[in-house]
Design an enzyme around this catalytic site. Structure first.
Site, PDB file in Angstrom:
ATOM      1  N   GLU A 105       6.396   6.499   2.703  1.00 15.96           N
ATOM      2  CA  GLU A 105       5.346   7.230   3.414  1.00 15.96           C
ATOM      3  C   GLU A 105       4.905   6.410   4.614  1.00 15.96           C
ATOM      4  O   GLU A 105       4.613   5.241   4.488  1.00 15.96           O
ATOM      5  CB  GLU A 105       4.170   7.431   2.438  1.00 15.96           C
ATOM      6  CG  GLU A 105       3.120   8.334   2.951  1.00 15.96           C
ATOM      7  CD  GLU A 105       3.708   9.583   3.574  1.00 15.96           C
ATOM      8  OE1 GLU A 105       4.201  10.424   2.820  1.00 15.96           O
ATOM      9  OE2 GLU A 105       3.708   9.702   4.816  1.00 15.96           O
ATOM     10  N   CYS A 148      -1.544  -2.145   3.361  1.00 15.44           N
ATOM     11  CA  CYS A 148      -0.100  -2.276   3.565  1.00 15.44           C
ATOM     12  C   CYS A 148       0.372  -3.526   4.299  1.00 15.44           C
ATOM     13  O   CYS A 148       1.286  -4.199   3.832  1.00 15.44           O
ATOM     14  CB  CYS A 148       0.425  -1.057   4.314  1.00 15.44           C
ATOM     15  SG  CYS A 148       0.499   0.377   3.258  1.00 15.44           S
ATOM     16  N   LYS A 203      10.848   0.715   5.574  1.00 18.88           N
ATOM     17  CA  LYS A 203       9.400   0.804   5.397  1.00 18.88           C
ATOM     18  C   LYS A 203       8.739  -0.564   5.618  1.00 18.88           C
ATOM     19  O   LYS A 203       7.767  -0.699   6.364  1.00 18.88           O
ATOM     20  CB  LYS A 203       9.097   1.337   3.986  1.00 18.88           C
ATOM     21  CG  LYS A 203       7.663   1.243   3.568  1.00 18.88           C
ATOM     22  CD  LYS A 203       6.772   2.211   4.301  1.00 18.88           C
ATOM     23  CE  LYS A 203       5.335   1.942   3.953  1.00 18.88           C
ATOM     24  NZ  LYS A 203       4.415   2.936   4.387  1.00 18.88           N
TER      25      LYS A 203
HETATM   26  C1  UDX Z   1      -0.312   1.327   8.205  1.00 23.06           C
HETATM   27  C2  UDX Z   1       0.838   1.936   9.038  1.00 23.06           C
HETATM   28  O1  UDX Z   1       0.353   2.270  10.340  1.00 23.06           O
HETATM   29  C3  UDX Z   1       1.388   3.159   8.343  1.00 23.06           C
HETATM   30  O2  UDX Z   1       2.500   3.672   9.049  1.00 23.06           O
HETATM   31  C4  UDX Z   1       1.810   2.778   6.924  1.00 23.06           C
HETATM   32  O3  UDX Z   1       2.277   3.924   6.228  1.00 23.06           O
HETATM   33  C5  UDX Z   1       0.653   2.167   6.168  1.00 23.06           C
HETATM   34  O4  UDX Z   1       0.133   1.046   6.897  1.00 23.06           O
HETATM   35  P1  UDX Z   1      -2.887   1.910   7.863  1.00 23.06           P
HETATM   36  O5  UDX Z   1      -2.963   0.620   7.110  1.00 23.06           O
HETATM   37  O6  UDX Z   1      -3.491   3.128   7.259  1.00 23.06           O
HETATM   38  O7  UDX Z   1      -1.372   2.285   8.196  1.00 23.06           O
HETATM   39  O8  UDX Z   1      -3.634   1.704   9.267  1.00 23.06           O
HETATM   40  P2  UDX Z   1      -3.231   1.235  10.733  1.00 23.06           P
HETATM   41  O9  UDX Z   1      -3.706   2.254  11.660  1.00 23.06           O
HETATM   42  O10 UDX Z   1      -1.820   0.845  10.852  1.00 23.06           O
HETATM   43  O11 UDX Z   1      -4.167  -0.038  10.936  1.00 23.06           O
HETATM   44  C6  UDX Z   1      -4.017  -1.226  10.181  1.00 23.06           C
HETATM   45  C7  UDX Z   1      -4.992  -2.277  10.639  1.00 23.06           C
HETATM   46  O12 UDX Z   1      -4.654  -2.747  11.937  1.00 23.06           O
HETATM   47  C8  UDX Z   1      -6.442  -1.803  10.743  1.00 23.06           C
HETATM   48  O13 UDX Z   1      -7.305  -2.799  10.245  1.00 23.06           O
HETATM   49  C9  UDX Z   1      -6.626  -1.584  12.227  1.00 23.06           C
HETATM   50  O14 UDX Z   1      -7.974  -1.688  12.614  1.00 23.06           O
HETATM   51  C10 UDX Z   1      -5.779  -2.703  12.786  1.00 23.06           C
HETATM   52  N1  UDX Z   1      -5.308  -2.473  14.170  1.00 23.06           N
HETATM   53  C11 UDX Z   1      -4.499  -1.414  14.441  1.00 23.06           C
HETATM   54  C12 UDX Z   1      -5.667  -3.359  15.188  1.00 23.06           C
HETATM   55  O15 UDX Z   1      -6.389  -4.331  14.946  1.00 23.06           O
HETATM   56  N2  UDX Z   1      -5.191  -3.138  16.458  1.00 23.06           N
HETATM   57  C13 UDX Z   1      -4.372  -2.096  16.768  1.00 23.06           C
HETATM   58  O16 UDX Z   1      -3.974  -1.976  17.935  1.00 23.06           O
HETATM   59  C14 UDX Z   1      -4.019  -1.198  15.719  1.00 23.06           C
END
Ligand code: UDX
Ligand code: ADP
Length: 462
Positions: free
Chosen positions: A161, A276, A220
């Site tokens: 996913e 993740c 993944k």
């Molecule tokens: C992530 C992956 O994006 C997704 O494809 C996978 O299935 C699960 O893990 P998620 O953990 O839900 O998703 O959130 P994501 O939007 O990736 O953000 C992860 C972390 O990175 C957050 O704490 C976010 O605030 C941080 N982040 C994200 C940053 O600090 N800077 C960015 O530019 C993007």
């Protein structure tokens, strides 16, 4: 023809994914099962705003299909018995004991599922790994399932996913790609096709990619490692920006306009969180080490080391700026979730920053629009750095941001909730101790405006 699907695990992945499958495939009955009775009750709550996961758009879909072809239940065996396809969507936390402690994924919940399926199944099944898993987990699942000796045939598929929390429904409805890994045998290809047919109800064929199982599993981990690496890369630059007078937002914009680099995932922050990134990279590092690939392991481990540094740097900066002591000072936290539009707090930077500041004897006032006090305290207690009573005494929670900031010495922005941008900052300034500091861990506020009001503003990399 697939008419019945079961999903084991009603969590952040299983719940939204199955809700969308049910909505898009009215002829398939989808049953989501979980051992956690409370969680299933919440999924069945009459008011769909009370379902256990906050995800924009999800309550509407659940209202539409629940009771029609989407069911939430604790009757695990019955759902396994009836289904042709079984998704395994249970949690795979980092191991907290034994070999691989702190690094490897704990597969005990996956194994229990496989054993349960092996025990109950009386007809052939397609078993789909949905949870993120180390490479070659499918092999372990297969070996458990094939040892039942009752003649039932199992096909194991990997279908990772890629949804991100907060945008899960959008990501499920319009995925960049659907990845399905399976066996190259005729039976394996048939199983792949059955799952392709399910997704074809709403996803265009060119977006559905089929591979062998190992490629799918490794893709993944690789996708998450690359995404996290971008954040650690920009965060590394943020520290250099602070020293040199460059502005990390400008640097991110400048490099993001290079079409080979692209603009996404270049937001400097207090550090990435979520269930993740860290887990998957640690897992990748563990796998690389187990094959003796030490350089590969060290390369990816650096992404985590940088992230730890970024979180520590944020809390030390608060202490340093507040004249080297925060003892008995009030620090107002805006945001606790690991990112906006979710109530998930797993690995959130807020937890670690709060822990550091409590070590310095600060009082932490917290406001998050979606996270409860109970959750905040359980996140801190989970670290086991001090007695639970001490955490209770150090954390005050509010459901009003203005009260949270009243008499505070400093405000720290930990989550990028949109509403924070719209506050009456003049009013907040008036109610605070002076000098009034803001540490914007997400670079979401307007520095010039806040300085005009009188705040001392510190962003990341600016
Ligand atoms: C992530 C992956 O994006 C997704 O494809 C996978 O299935 C699960 O893990 P998620 O953990 O839900 O998703 O959130 P994501 O939007 O990736 O953000 C992860 C972390 O990175 C957050 O704490 C976010 O605030 C941080 N982040 C994200 C940053 O600090 N800077 C960015 O530019 C993007
Ligand atoms: P994810 O983010 O991967 O969806 P969650 O922790 O949100 O992870 O959800 C996983 C769910 O799986 C939990 O609700 C947990 O109770 C459930 N679960 C774990 N093991 C089993 C099992 N053997 N049978 C049924 N449900 C299980």
């Amino acid at each position: 023809m697939i008419t019945k699907i079961c999903c084991i695990g009603a969590g952040y992945v299983g719940g939204p994914t199955m809700a969308v499958i049910a909505q898009k495939c009215p002829n398939i009955q989808v049953t989501v099962v979980d051992l956690n009775v409370e969680r299933i009750q919440a999924w069945n709550d009459d008011n769909t705003n009370n379902i256990p996961i906050y995800e924009p758009g999800l309550p509407q879909i659940v209202t539409e299909v629940r009771g029609e072809n989407l069911f939430f239940s604790t009757e695990v065996d019955k759902a396994i018995d009836e289904a042709q396809i079984i998704f395994i969507s249970v949690n795979t936390p980092t191991k907290t004991y034994g070999k691989g402690k702190g690094m490897a994924a704990d597969l005990k919940y996956i194994e229990l599922c496989a054993r349960q399926i092996a025990k109950v199944a009386k007809s052939d099944k397609i078993v789909v790994e949905k949870s993120t898993l180390p490479v070659r987990t499918a092999e372990a699942i297969k070996s458990i399932l094939d040892s039942t000796g009752n003649g039932v045939q199992f096909q194991i598929l990997s279908n990772p996913e890629f949804l991100a929390e907060g945008t899960a429904i959008e990501d499920l409805l319009n995925p960049d790609r659907i990845l399905i890994g399976g066996d190259t045998s005729v039976e394996g290809q048939k199983a792949i096709q059955a799952l392709v047919d399910v997704y074809s109800n709403w996803v265009r064929p060119e977006k559905i990619l089929t591979t062998n199982v190992w490629s799918s599993e490794l893709s993944k981990l690789t996708a998450n490692a690359f995404l996290a690496q971008r954040i650690s890369s920009i965060n590394a630059m943020s520290e250099l920006c602070e020293k040199t007078g460059a502005d990390v937002n400008e640097v991110a914009k400048a490099i993001g306009m290079d079409s080979r680099i692209g603009p996404k995932f270049l937001k400097a922050s207090v550090g990435f969180g979520g269930s993740c990134f860290q887990k998957d990279i640690l897992n990748l590092v563990y796998i690389a080490k187990s094959y003796g690939l030490n350089e590969v392991a060290d390369y990816w481990e650096q992404v985590i080391i940088m992230n730890e540094h970024q979180k520590n740097r944020f809390s030390s900066n608060i202490v340093k700026t507040l004249y080297n002591t925060v003892a008995d000072k009030k620090i107002a936290f805006l945001g606790w979730a690991f990112k906006k539009d979710t109530n998930d707090t797993r690995e959130s930077a807020a937890i670690f920053v709060a822990n550091d500041l409590i070590n310095e004897q600060a009082k932490i006032m917290v406001y998050d629009p979606k996270v409860s006090r109970k959750k905040i305290l359980s996140d801190l207690n989970y670290l086991e750095t001090r007695m639970p009573e001490e955490n209770e005494n150090s954390i005050v929670t509010f459901d009003n941001p203005y009260l949270t900031c009243e008499k505070a010495h400093a405000i720290a922005i930990l989550t990028e909730w949109d509403e924070f941008r719209k506050y009456d900052w003049q009013k907040i300034y008036k109610s605070m101790q002076k000098p009034a500091f803001i540490f914007d861990g997400r670079n979401i506020l307007n520095k010039a405006e806040l300085e005009e009001i009188g705040f001392i503003y510190r962003g990341i990399g600016v």
